[in-house]
Design a protein around this motif. Structure first.
Motif, short mmCIF file in Angstrom:
data_model
loop_
_atom_site.label_atom_id
_atom_site.label_comp_id
_atom_site.label_asym_id
_atom_site.label_seq_id
_atom_site.Cartn_x
_atom_site.Cartn_y
_atom_site.Cartn_z
N HIS A 534 0.90 -1.19 -0.02
CA HIS A 534 -0.05 -0.04 -0.10
C HIS A 534 1.08 1.22 -0.01
CE1 HIS A 534 -3.43 2.73 0.98
NE2 HIS A 534 -2.79 2.96 1.93
N GLY A 535 1.93 1.17 0.74
CA GLY A 535 2.97 2.29 0.63
C GLY A 535 4.42 2.05 0.95
N ALA A 536 5.17 2.81 1.38
CA ALA A 536 6.38 2.74 1.79
C ALA A 536 7.20 4.01 2.53
CB ALA A 536 7.49 2.52 0.75
N GLU A 537 7.74 3.32 3.60
CA GLU A 537 8.61 4.41 4.37
C GLU A 537 9.92 4.58 3.94
OE1 GLU A 537 9.41 5.66 8.99
OE2 GLU A 537 8.25 3.82 8.70
N ALA A 538 10.55 5.68 3.85
CA ALA A 538 11.98 6.07 3.30
C ALA A 538 12.63 6.19 4.58
CB ALA A 538 11.89 7.31 2.46
N LEU A 539 13.73 5.44 4.61
CA LEU A 539 14.60 5.25 5.87
C LEU A 539 16.16 5.60 5.46
CD1 LEU A 539 13.00 2.19 7.67
CD2 LEU A 539 12.71 4.57 8.17
N ALA A 540 16.74 6.57 6.09
CA ALA A 540 18.13 6.70 5.65
C ALA A 540 19.00 5.95 6.29
CB ALA A 540 18.57 8.24 5.94
N ARG A 541 20.09 5.53 5.56
CA ARG A 541 21.40 4.53 5.94
C ARG A 541 22.67 5.18 5.61
NH1 ARG A 541 17.29 2.93 8.42
NH2 ARG A 541 16.76 0.82 8.45
N TRP A 542 23.59 4.96 6.63
CA TRP A 542 24.97 5.54 6.33
C TRP A 542 25.88 4.47 6.01
CZ3 TRP A 542 28.24 8.45 10.74
CH2 TRP A 542 29.05 8.69 10.23
#
Length: 760
Positions: A534-542
């Motif tokens: 249904h959707g997606a959550e954008a998550l930052a990675r280093w």
């Protein structure tokens, strides 16, 4: 010091010798043989020898080389050279009675020069080129006036009983005395340094006495020569003895060292003394002149008197100006050491008091107190009401502190208490007492507010400076805030190591932003009933080049604290929107409609954040319906600026999701007060078997349905959790059971697949 101790003070013996020699010579001359000038000069010789000894002793026998030693040794040399003049005067008196031969005038002038040279050891205030020119002009004016004056006396036959050579030599000595008076007066009003100002004021009388002696000598009478023998050289020597004795008393502590205010009177008093003596001598001399000569002399006296009066008025004006400056300095010092709002000592005063305790090796502990969430109070009530609250806090801290403790305001909403102890029990009790004082309700208009504060405790260790103690207290106070606020934390060395590590990570994170080390992953959000993404959550990675993948739990808090969350958030927003636009091109019909992006409160405080969002959507070809911004409850209640930003974003058509719902203190009220479209239930209500938490989760699902909001369950990691959430009528969820965070390509491929049943 007792009178007996003062009598034994160093330097008194030469003074007594000089007084006895002067008294003996005067008695002999006036009682036995008034014409025996040689005996009078012999008394002067004894006095000057005593003066040389007294000045030498004032320099200090074993004193190290320095300004005071050099000053008094030169004065000792001046007295010794002037002693040669008395020997020459004795020889001259034995030959012809009344004369000042060259071999007497030369040592006298040399003595004056040596005395003037001594003043180079005094630390004068810095002079500009104009100051030096003014000093030279003053000396030149005095020399010219003195030369004209003595020339006039010589050309008009004054001192006819004395040879021309003797009168010329005496006139040269008189001009030298005038120049010496200028130098002595200038030096005496700059009394900074090791030489006592009282001694300087006494020494400034020596050229006055010398000038008076020359004027008496030029009369050429037997009485004048008698007065010169008794009062000339001997009085100069006695003045030197008295000045050296004064210095010895100051060095031994028998008298208080002279102050600048008293020394500054020497200059005008010297002018007055010279003017009075010169006026009397000139008026006496003018009686034997013709009318025109008397008119010139009297006119010169009037001009000199006017100049002296003007000098005194100038000195008075300068004294008034100096008094005003000192008063202003005192006011400025008071302003620097006290807080204008609360009346408490300032940060500067606190640092001074702490430094004094550390210098005295006394125990000291600093409590650093910061009012939690005071910015919200300031934004809500306004600066005036916030200032009133600070005054109430200051009064409470002062009232609840012991008399031996110092309460100060360091700035803003930060206070400090200086404790005269390092005992952990005592300092911790003081921290608890301060928190209790803050915890009492405070009145702001008609409102009653509850405040609380975070306290850092830092005790001074061996070798610690005031700055280090304050810095340690700040570190402990921030640790208290990080641990949940409204508590106290004692400083430990590891805290500074942690802060150093945070600073190092922040520096590397800045480098990572600039050099493309950040990566974006996406965690899908599923429809729990259809199994469709249904959707997606954008998550930052280093992706660190040396340490590999760095956990967001490690660098996100540091980014928020350092402000780097603003550029990181802008990068995440741009990358997420760019990725969604690509998905919608590559997978038409199956791509998700909107992408979820987390927004930190620091970003919402930025004045141009809403404009940044609008520009990003326009650049990537998306509409406001394609973006969901996830915010925390703490961000929503941060202040009016954040609230205005959220309202503007919602009016633009961007949906807002309340993340980690249920963990704050006012979650239900937020649903009515702010524009929320989506509720994301915190994973703590999904985990475990706590029936109370499950009941809350079910209530949230029902509440969202009644309010027309979308509810998303986070942290689904087990199949029983999935089944329970379905039973609670949750339509959407995300978690490791369903899908882990994945790359953009993997997430796009998942969108292209048909819906599948969600199971372990």
């Amino acid at each position: 010091m007792s009178r007996l101790d003062q009598a034994r003070a160093p330097g008194l013996a030469p003074v007594l010798i000089a007084v006895l020699a002067l008294a003996g010579a005067a008695t002999w001359l006036f009682v036995r043989d008034p014409d025996d000038l040689a005996l009078g000069n012999l008394g002067g010789s004894v006095v000057l020898l005593a003066a040389a000894l007294s000045c030498y002793r004032a320099a200090g026998r074993n004193a190290p080389a320095g300004p005071k030693r050099g000053f008094w040794r030169l004065w000792s040399g001046s007295a010794a050279v002037l002693f040669l003049s008395t020997v020459a005067a004795t020889v001259s008196a034995a030959d012809d009675g009344v004369s000042m031969p060259l071999y007497e005038a030369v040592p006298t002038l040399l003595s004056l020069n040596v005395a003037m040279l001594a003043f180079r050891h005094l630390p004068l205030h810095p002079r500009s080129r104009v100051d030096w020119m003014r000093l030279v002009l003053d000396g030149a004016a005095v020399a010219v006036c003195g030369s004209v004056f003595f020339s006039y006396i010589l050309l008009n036959g004054q001192g006819a009983g004395v040879s021309v050579g003797t009168r010329v030599a005496a006139a040269v000595v008189g001009v030298g005395c005038l120049l010496a008076l200028v130098v002595f007066g200038r030096a005496a009003v700059n009394p900074e340094g090791p030489v006592d100002t009282g001694a300087l004021a006494i020494l400034a009388l020596t050229p006055v006495i010398g000038l008076a002696a020359v004027l008496v000598f030029l009369q050429g009478t037997a009485l004048g020569m008698l007065l010169l023998s008794v009062l000339g050289y001997p009085l100069v020597g006695l003045t030197m003895c008295a000045a050296a004795y004064r210095q010895s008393l100051a060095d031994s502590g028998a008298v208080r060292r002279g102050r600048r205010g008293r020394a500054s009177l020497a200059d005008p008093l010297q002018h007055v003394a010279v003017s009075v003596v010169a006026t009397l001598v000139i008026l006496v001399s003018a009686r034997e002149m013709e009318a025109r000569g008397r008119a010139v002399i009297i006119g010169a006296v009037l001009i000199a008197t006017i100049l002296v009066v003007r000098q005194l008025l100038t000195v008075r004006e300068h004294a008034a100006a100096l008094s005003t400056i000192r008063r202003q300095q005192a006011d400025l010092q008071e302003l620097a050491l006290s807080d204008a709002l609360t009346g408490l000592p300032s940060r500067t005063a606190f640092a001074v008091a702490l430094t004094e305790r550390l210098d005295a090796a006394s125990p000291a502990t600093a409590l650093i107190i910061d009012i939690d969430d005071f910015k919200k109070i300031n934004d809500t009530l306004g600066p005036a009401a916030a200032d009133q609250l600070l005054c109430q806090v200051a009064q409470r801290l002062r009232q609840t502190s012991d008399p031996a403790e110092l309460v100060a305001r360091l700035g803003g909403d930060e206070f400090a208490v200086l404790l005269p102890s390092t005992d952990p029990a005592v300092t911790e009790q003081a921290a608890i007492r301060a928190q209790a004082a803050l915890g009492e309700p405070v009145q702001s208009g008609e409102l009653q507010l509850m405040l609380h504060g975070s306290v850092g405790i830092a005790s001074a260790g061996p070798g610690d400076s005031a700055d280090e103690v304050l810095r340690n207290g700040d570190i402990a106070m921030y640790a208290a805030k990080d641990s949940g606020k409204a508590t106290w934390v004692r400083y430990e060395p590891r805290m500074r190591q942690d802060m150093t590590e945070h600073a190092r990570i922040a520096g590397e994170l800045r480098h990572a932003i600039d050099h493309g080390q950040l990566r974006l992953v996406h965690q899908p959000i599923f429809d729990l009933h259809t199994g469709r993404i249904h959707g997606a959550e954008a998550l930052a990675r280093w992706q660190h080049p040396d340490r590999g993948l760095v956990s967001p739990a490690c660098f996100i808090p540091i980014a928020e604290r350092s402000g780097l969350i603003v550029p990181i958030g802008a990068w995440v927003l741009r990358e997420a929107c760019t990725t969604l636009a690509r998905w919608r091109r590559e997978h038409p019909g199956t791509a998700i409609q909107a992408i979820n992006v987390n927004v930190a409160v620091r970003q919402l405080r930025e004045a141009g954040f809403a404009d940044l969002v609008a520009d990003t959507l326009e650049q990537t070809g998306l509409g406001p319906e394609n973006l969901i911004l996830e915010i925390t409850e703490s961000a929503v209640v941060d202040g009016p600026h954040v609230q205005e930003a959220l309202v503007r974003l919602h009016r633009m058509g961007i949906r807002l999701a309340l993340d980690d719902f249920g963990t704050g203190q006012s979650s239900l009220s937020l649903l009515r007060a702010f524009p929320v479209d989506i509720i994301k239930l915190d994973k703590s209500f999904v985990d475990g078997t706590d029936r109370g938490r499950h009941a809350i989760a079910a209530a949230v699902s029902q509440l969202a349905g009644n309010l027309g909001l979308k509810a998303v369950a986070e942290g689904i990691e087990a199949e029983d959790q999935l089944d329970r959430l379905r039973e609670m009528n949750f339509h959407y969820g995300q978690g490791y059971l369903l899908a882990r965070p994945m790359s953009a390509d993997e997430c796009g491929a998942l969108m292209a697949k048909p819906a599948q049943a969600l199971s372990a």
